[in-house]
Scaffold this active site. Sequence first.
Site, PDB file in Angstrom:
ATOM      1  N   GLY A  64       0.825  -1.204   0.000  1.00  0.00           N
ATOM      2  CA  GLY A  64       0.000   0.000   0.000  1.00  0.00           C
ATOM      3  C   GLY A  64       0.854   1.247   0.000  1.00  0.00           C
ATOM      4  N   ILE A  94      -0.947  -5.032   5.195  1.00  0.00           N
ATOM      5  CA  ILE A  94      -0.451  -4.676   3.859  1.00  0.00           C
ATOM      6  C   ILE A  94       1.011  -5.074   3.703  1.00  0.00           C
ATOM      7  CG2 ILE A  94      -2.138  -2.811   3.679  1.00  0.00           C
ATOM      8  CD1 ILE A  94       0.123  -0.812   4.230  1.00  0.00           C
ATOM      9  N   GLY A  95       1.424  -5.994   4.570  1.00  0.00           N
ATOM     10  CA  GLY A  95       2.809  -6.444   4.571  1.00  0.00           C
ATOM     11  C   GLY A  95       3.527  -6.023   5.834  1.00  0.00           C
ATOM     12  N   GLU A 112       7.390   3.896   8.846  1.00  0.00           N
ATOM     13  CA  GLU A 112       7.626   5.177   8.191  1.00  0.00           C
ATOM     14  C   GLU A 112       8.890   5.844   8.703  1.00  0.00           C
ATOM     15  OE1 GLU A 112       3.274   6.616   6.847  1.00  0.00           O
ATOM     16  OE2 GLU A 112       3.802   7.113   8.903  1.00  0.00           O
ATOM     17  N   THR A 170       9.461  -8.882  12.038  1.00  0.00           N
ATOM     18  CA  THR A 170       8.664  -8.066  11.115  1.00  0.00           C
ATOM     19  C   THR A 170       9.026  -6.586  11.252  1.00  0.00           C
ATOM     20  OG1 THR A 170       6.855  -7.988  12.729  1.00  0.00           O
ATOM     21  CG2 THR A 170       6.737  -9.685  11.025  1.00  0.00           C
ATOM     22  N   ILE A 217       9.122  -3.162  20.818  1.00  0.00           N
ATOM     23  CA  ILE A 217       9.116  -3.865  19.538  1.00  0.00           C
ATOM     24  C   ILE A 217       8.262  -5.121  19.699  1.00  0.00           C
ATOM     25  CG2 ILE A 217      10.525  -5.023  17.792  1.00  0.00           C
ATOM     26  CD1 ILE A 217      10.870  -1.940  17.968  1.00  0.00           C
ATOM     27  N   GLY A 270      -1.007   1.939  12.759  1.00  0.00           N
ATOM     28  CA  GLY A 270      -1.792   0.708  12.679  1.00  0.00           C
ATOM     29  C   GLY A 270      -1.477  -0.280  13.775  1.00  0.00           C
ATOM     30  N   PRO A 311      10.432  -8.457  16.537  1.00  0.00           N
ATOM     31  CA  PRO A 311      11.669  -7.910  15.961  1.00  0.00           C
ATOM     32  C   PRO A 311      11.895  -8.338  14.511  1.00  0.00           C
ATOM     33  CG  PRO A 311      12.146  -9.525  17.688  1.00  0.00           C
ATOM     34  CD  PRO A 311      10.671  -9.273  17.726  1.00  0.00           C
TER      35      PRO A 311
END
Lengths: 323, 168, 737
Positions: free
Chosen positions: C250, C476-477, C700, C629, C624, C519, C627
Amino acid sequence: MRPFTYTRAEDAAAALAAGGRFIAGGTNLLDLMKLQVETPDALVDINHVGLDAIAPEGEGLLVGALVRNADLAADPRVRRDWPLLSRAILAGASAQIRNRATTGGNLLQRTRCPYFYDLDTPCNKRQPGSGCSAQGGFNRTLAILGASEACIATFPGDMPVALAALDAEIRIDGPNGARTLPAAGFHRLPGDTPERDTNLEPGELITSVALPAPTGGRQIYRKVRDRRSFAFALVSVAADVVMDGGTIRQARVALGGVAARPWMLPEAQALLDGQPPSAALFGRFADRLLAGAKGHGENDFKIPLARRTVIAVLTEATGGDAA
Amino acid sequence: MDITLTINGERRTLPLEDPRVTLLDALRQHLDLPGTKKGCDHGQCGACTVMLNGRRINACLTLAVMHQGDEITTIEGLGTPEALSPLQAAFIRHDGFQCGYCTPGQIVSATAMLAEFREGWPSNVSNDLSAPRLDDEEIRERMSGNLCRCSCYPNIVDAIRETAESVA
Amino acid sequence: MSEPITFKRHLRMNTPEKADFFDQTAQGVLSQPLDRPEGKLKVTGTASYADDVHPPETAYGWFVRAPIAKGWVTGLNTAELRAMPGVLAVIRDDRMIMHPAQGQQGKSPPQGPSEVFYAGQPVALVVAETFEQARDAAQAARPELIDRSDKAALKLPLDDYETPKSKQAAQGDLDKAMTEAAFAVDQVYETPSMSHSAMEPHAAVAWWDDGKLTVRGSYQMLKTNVAELADALGISARKVRILAPYVGGGFGGKLGISHEAVGAAIAAQRLGRPVAIALHRRNVYEATHRRSESRQRIRLAAGADGRLAGIGHEAWVSSMFGDSFSEPVTQASPFTYAGENRVIGHHVARLNLTAPGSMRAPGEAIGVPIVELAMDELAQAAGLDPVELRLRNIPDEDPSTGKPFSSNRLEDCLRQGAERFGWADRPEPGARREGEWLIGMGMASAVRVNTLEPSEAAIILLPDGTARVETDMTDIGTGSYAILTQIAAEALGLPVERVTTVLGDSDLPPSSGSGGSFGAASSGSSVLLAAQALRAQLAERMGCDADEMTLKDGQAIAGNRTRALPDLLAGDTLRGEGAIDPGATSQTVRQATWGAQFAEVAVSTVTGEVQLRRLAATFACGRILNPKTARSQCIGGMIFGIGSALTEHVAHDPRDGHFVNRDLAEYHVPANLDVPKIDIAFLPDRDAHANPMQAKGIGELACCGTAGAIVNAIANATGKRFREFPVTLDKVLAALG
């Protein structure tokens, strides 16, 4: 994609008799058909006509037109005696495409000019007489040599640049019989007929490519591009340089990504023959090779890029330090 | 016209009313094998990678009608959730994917790539054309025909290297 | 199955979490590198994406695009198209949208098939029996046009910008600070338009059943996507269901509904049969969102010791006509570095180009790297090590508002990152050479605001002691399946094998959706709250307080009593519902995530090519959750930064607004060979103000700064400055001379 009829040819004679657009690997033709840049009414599938062998011919090698790029690049004889050809093929596209694309088809690859691909904009190659959008537009990848008012497209491939430098011969069959063209003379400069990429006549079929005896020279293919892999050349240099002690006996140098055909200049090469390698000599050679080069704004950088890359490749090929 | 081909070891008949159907769309829409993905439909991303007679190709850039009698292997033919191939298992272990969309193509491509390497095929980064060594740079170059926008490339390389070493 | 008994827990995040819940739990699965639970499906091609399943009788749609950037479509050769083989409908419907919805828009974007705002805008839809027929007919479409392209705005202008008051800020006197500065930087930088280029093209398969619409789609935020689609169609949101169990990437490009959802719904309604539309890659580029190009002016005023007295960050960006979104380039500049004099500027031009929208870290992704270029220039001017310059300018509190930071780990990231990378080995500019290659190192701080969004989830605890997590959250991954499974398993004391997570169905409890790096924190908190609701009930059944009870391996333990969950459930099915809402902690403190990024490059003196040798980053972003992903998210974000620094550039032809490089051959997302080894380190971190899990955004942050580190490394290698992204070889050659 427009509708078309499909015929599978079982041999070359049947293919020639079928009348229609030949499809082999299809990696470029189907790409263009999906966008309706190409709209053939009839496809003749030549994947089963044979012409897929690599065989010695004298001291040279005869490569069938249907030999896949990957097979040609991996052929032990090619790797040993014509490494330039292996290198150029391996620098192109992706492994998946090289597994499917053929020797003949690669010669017939069409330009990647973005306006050729855009049906909304004028393009003399796609629609003769409509104009050239690349001049004054995005022409980063386009020609600095041999272009015309009508067209500044480049030939985008790699393998044919090596074939030109290796003095290969393209063998053709067709309605008017068999003939040959030198690899360096296979593609056409645009002039006022940019719609014709090559000197192949309608209905003709490339049957094979003949490599002459190996020169034993130092062979280098250097491709410069915007992404390290899976991208078209901005400039590429194919060189086969034979040394004789401290002098250059013979050098063949072809540029890719700069013109509508692999760019070679015999009179420039003559400058090198019999000379000891030096930065000054390579500079003179590059200037001669690039004489008349003209940028179109966005692609101006290709002129110094080509010059520097040629000099670096010749330096390396003659045993010097590329830096 | 009907064409017959072998897909994942199974002989299948594909009725084709339209020669425009690509091998990719035939797999996804006509043969109920949607594991092979369509990312660009122009051979520019590798998501549709399948093996044709053992060689990896872009299924989007070939017509189904051209494959009478051919053998096709898709991601569904390499392993199942219950019986993963070594590469599939390694991709999970190394998190060689995120969204997963390019993943079938990556894995089919990597499977074929290792076979190409075993045949001694060189690549554009091979220092020695006659004897390439499968280091990370080689894996990266040989896998560059498979784009991954989640950008799991380092993990993909790890998964492939580990599999190559364990098989070798 | 018995009717579930429901228990609810709601939390508005008004106060920091005093106790760290997950420090008390015993299962030990959270923060472990769990493999993705959906991994087996993804690696075998059995995870089904939007366009992977076509119900019987599905017809295929293909959009007709406007060939002009401005004007009107007044008609179409409809009769001719209708007569083509297989064509079922040629649709120009007032409900068709002009461009995709922005993230969290919740209502339809502007609609109608007539007015044209950019080249490539879908203006009609052709539906046919087969994909091949639809494509051919759409390609034969000839829109009748009123062409006003001559009046189109096709590139950022020199002036004539909107300057929204709410997006400007000033404190102190920056001009004076610049005049008095011992060292100053005042430069203009440019970043190009970019494309999300998710590998899965936008796709929708729509069908109607008894007045109710179901769409299999590729979208990130189902709650607002349902509202957007319903609004576009003029129906109740209760009649719309969106299924998106797997989304093929996405990056913000699928935040809002796009043309295909509305088009497929309209066509399916008209034809009374399912309709599938998978956008052609060209449509994805032209007609879905892009990241705006930007021009940025940075002013830095420093004293002799390198301490900043003033910072100016002004940005000029583009936006679609009538749209409220514009890239918040300066988002982190009010608080990243100290300095009492500050100017923040934001200027918006409306262009007749593909609509700009949110792309991974909108704002900081292009704002932070540019500030970091300027900081590098300042460091050189001041004769300071670039890391040291940053260290000297870390503020104690948000310098624009005076609010405290919930957590500011920039110093730790810089120090530990530099150590880990071997920053001390950085050469003098232009001084390290290996053959034709110049070698350089660069660094950048990374910073991204951290937020929380309303989110709901349910956990169904079945009589056999297994649990099912349900929320309309998407994966979305990013790893939603993994982390939500882990959160529920940890909180309920279950092995992960006994937890199933169901996502991507808008009929499930409405989540934050995937976007803005909120998210995991938002949806994860709602899952935690749902689990806590269940824990309270289990504790009641144990006859103890919840905090006296330990849940582990499917057993409840209180004091010397141990009972297996099935025993405790006694045939009951329990449903825990959790809901999180942002509260005062979003206002009272400045929340952000932090990092330091480092790059080593080699630059060819022959060709100007840049090759990355290695990247490294140290991040602090709360707890976390997984770790494995999390690391993948960071790698992915940093590779976005590689594209931004070196290869990616959306080209619109300034003569006619056509999207020139609208394919994956010419829009250069990094390929595998472009990517070197990447080292990622996470600092142990907690943020009690963020959410009850004390976890924060990750995916991000990682792309905020990377491009700055890379371009600073190029500057170090060559001794030349580059102020325009991407740094392609022609720019390097021009600088090398």
